[in-house]
Design a protein around this motif. Structure first.
Motif, mmCIF file in Angstrom:
data_model
loop_
_atom_site.group_PDB
_atom_site.id
_atom_site.type_symbol
_atom_site.label_atom_id
_atom_site.label_comp_id
_atom_site.label_asym_id
_atom_site.label_seq_id
_atom_site.Cartn_x
_atom_site.Cartn_y
_atom_site.Cartn_z
ATOM 1 N N ASP A 130 0.859 -1.188 0.000
ATOM 2 C CA ASP A 130 0.000 0.000 0.000
ATOM 3 C C ASP A 130 0.900 1.245 0.000
ATOM 4 O OD1 ASP A 130 -1.700 2.157 0.635
ATOM 5 O OD2 ASP A 130 -3.037 0.862 1.797
ATOM 6 N N ASP A 166 0.363 4.129 0.790
ATOM 7 C CA ASP A 166 0.149 4.998 1.950
ATOM 8 C C ASP A 166 1.010 4.595 3.154
ATOM 9 O OD1 ASP A 166 -1.682 6.530 0.576
ATOM 10 O OD2 ASP A 166 -3.417 5.395 1.304
ATOM 11 N N TRP A 167 1.673 3.476 3.060
ATOM 12 C CA TRP A 167 2.489 3.015 4.183
ATOM 13 C C TRP A 167 3.746 3.863 4.376
ATOM 14 C CZ3 TRP A 167 2.391 -2.969 2.971
ATOM 15 C CH2 TRP A 167 1.124 -3.462 3.288
ATOM 16 N N THR A 168 4.224 4.525 3.307
ATOM 17 C CA THR A 168 5.426 5.353 3.414
ATOM 18 C C THR A 168 5.176 6.711 2.769
ATOM 19 O OG1 THR A 168 6.457 4.677 1.322
ATOM 20 C CG2 THR A 168 6.894 3.284 3.247
ATOM 21 N N THR A 169 6.045 7.641 3.056
ATOM 22 C CA THR A 169 5.877 9.011 2.546
ATOM 23 C C THR A 169 6.062 9.098 1.043
ATOM 24 O OG1 THR A 169 8.206 9.404 3.102
ATOM 25 C CG2 THR A 169 6.543 10.098 4.706
ATOM 26 N N THR A 215 4.613 5.923 7.570
ATOM 27 C CA THR A 215 3.557 6.861 7.950
ATOM 28 C C THR A 215 2.700 6.247 9.060
ATOM 29 O OG1 THR A 215 1.913 5.993 6.391
ATOM 30 C CG2 THR A 215 3.479 7.645 5.545
ATOM 31 N N ALA A 216 1.718 7.015 9.517
ATOM 32 C CA ALA A 216 0.792 6.514 10.537
ATOM 33 C C ALA A 216 -0.070 5.379 9.994
ATOM 34 C CB ALA A 216 -0.086 7.650 11.037
ATOM 35 N N ASP A 217 -0.156 5.266 8.658
ATOM 36 C CA ASP A 217 -0.958 4.193 8.048
ATOM 37 C C ASP A 217 -0.189 2.880 7.935
ATOM 38 O OD1 ASP A 217 -3.245 5.764 7.610
ATOM 39 O OD2 ASP A 217 -2.359 6.615 5.790
ATOM 40 N N ALA A 218 1.098 2.894 8.195
ATOM 41 C CA ALA A 218 1.906 1.681 8.062
ATOM 42 C C ALA A 218 1.492 0.657 9.111
ATOM 43 C CB ALA A 218 3.385 2.013 8.215
ATOM 44 N N PRO A 219 1.395 -0.604 8.732
ATOM 45 C CA PRO A 219 1.039 -1.635 9.711
ATOM 46 C C PRO A 219 2.154 -1.843 10.734
ATOM 47 C CG PRO A 219 1.648 -2.635 7.622
ATOM 48 C CD PRO A 219 1.596 -1.163 7.374
ATOM 49 N N ASP A 220 1.778 -2.305 11.913
ATOM 50 C CA ASP A 220 2.757 -2.513 12.982
ATOM 51 C C ASP A 220 3.808 -3.549 12.603
ATOM 52 O OD1 ASP A 220 1.489 -0.673 14.596
ATOM 53 O OD2 ASP A 220 0.308 -2.171 15.686
ATOM 54 N N ASP A 223 -1.504 -10.300 11.105
ATOM 55 C CA ASP A 223 -1.913 -9.543 9.927
ATOM 56 C C ASP A 223 -0.973 -9.784 8.753
ATOM 57 O OD1 ASP A 223 -4.116 -8.521 11.216
ATOM 58 O OD2 ASP A 223 -3.118 -6.665 11.822
#
Length: 323
Positions: free
Chosen positions: A89, A91-94, A103-108, A129
């Motif tokens: 995804d 959105d996981w990185t800038t 980013t805040a959307d990155a999975p743990d 996950d």
């Protein structure tokens, strides 16, 4: 000589080939089907994307080699996530790429970048996950698709991620719940591989996996004492071999390093795998008749099955077989 049970009977493996991409073109079913090897390790797709996955008919064509039925195993990375795979995804990185900041959307479960392969990041492979991306009850994971396509086995890369999380990860990259040591990290990897194999065998009872690298994983479990005997037995029951890279020609170059056998790892491979009837498949990245002959002779003497890959990109077969 290793023997494997399949739906078509028993298959013996005396040699193997390993190719993950085409050279300036997607992988070709026709070219792979012409390969002379008893076992092929390839990507599950022509170009790394879901849209070009090999179909069941494609896999059957590759299994029907020039000398009869052979094994076809699919590569799958279980210890890293790559930005060219469909599950990634942006959105996981800038930047949308693995090299961008998380980013805040990155999975743990998403960890630090692999500096040697910057399109990939380490993953917390024990996280449910992440595991769901590979296999799940809906049978929609990457491993599920491999089994559905009719592959005989999965070739599991980055199994040595257990060592990264046990010994190498920086304190700044650690999270609560990460493994405390190599033994705990190895135990989580072994459990992951056992669960993965059990899941695949619900659809194909003969399915097996070949972990790549992680030669010292049994040794790490042994360091935990008698409590890990069952885990070791489960691991042996799940795997049909172990793959190892850069065992004889080692150094800083991508290909054609000096002949410098890793005697410690060779000893461990013999003790923890060959002695338990687990075959060892070795890939060294070399060219030239003299180097290849030296490599093949050394591997055969140690009881291993060698494959001389002409380059680290794994975009062509050795012995002049190209796409």
């Amino acid at each position: 000589m290793p023997r494997y049970k399949t739906r078509d009977g028993w298959i013996e493996v005396d040699n193997w080939g390993y190719q993950l991409q085409g050279r300036n073109a997607p992988l070709s079913v026709e070219a792979l089907a012409r390969q002379p090897h008893d076992m092929l390790v390839i990507d599950a797709t022509r170009d790394g994307t879901d849209a070009t996955r090999f179909s069941r008919r494609d896999v059957a064509a590759m299994q029907d080699g020039p000398d009869g039925r052979r094994l076809v195993a699919s590569y799958i990375s279980i210890g890293e996530a790559s930005d060219f795979r469909d599950y990634w995804d942006e959105d996981w990185t800038t930047t949308g790429k693995a090299t961008g900041r998380l980013t805040a959307d990155a999975p743990d479960w998403l960890g630090p970048v692999n500096p040697d392969w910057p399109e990939s990041r380490k993953v917390r492979y024990w996280d449910e996950d992440w595991q769901d991306i590979l296999f799940n009850d809906k049978r929609s994971g990457d491993l599920d698709k491999i089994v559905k396509a009719g592959f005989d086995a999965a070739y599991l890369d980055i199994v040595d991620a257990y060592y990264f999380w046990g010994s190498e990860v920086k304190k700044s990259d650690r999270q609560p719940g990460d493994p405390k040591n190599d033994t705990q990290a190895a135990d989580r990897m072994v459990e992951f591989i056992k669960d993965m194999t059990d899941h695949a065998r619900e659809k194909n009872a003969d399915f097996f996996v070949i972990p790549q690298n992680g030669a010292w994983i049994i040794d790490a479990l042994k360091d935990g004492g008698r409590a890990y005997r069952n885990e070791i037995a489960d691991y042996y029951a799940s795997i049909g071999g172990i793959g190892i890279e850069d065992l004889y020609f080692r150094g800083d170059k991508d290909e054609n390093n000096r002949f410098r056998p890793d005697e410690d790892t060779i000893r461990i491979l013999k003790r923890d795998f060959l002695a338990h009837d687990i075959p060892v498949y070795v890939t060294d990245y070399i060219t030239g008749d003299k180097r290849v002959a030296t490599f093949e002779a050394a591997a055969a003497e140690d009881g291993f099955i060698p494959y001389a890959a002409p380059d680290r990109d794994l975009d062509r077969m050795g012995d002049g077989w190209e796409m």
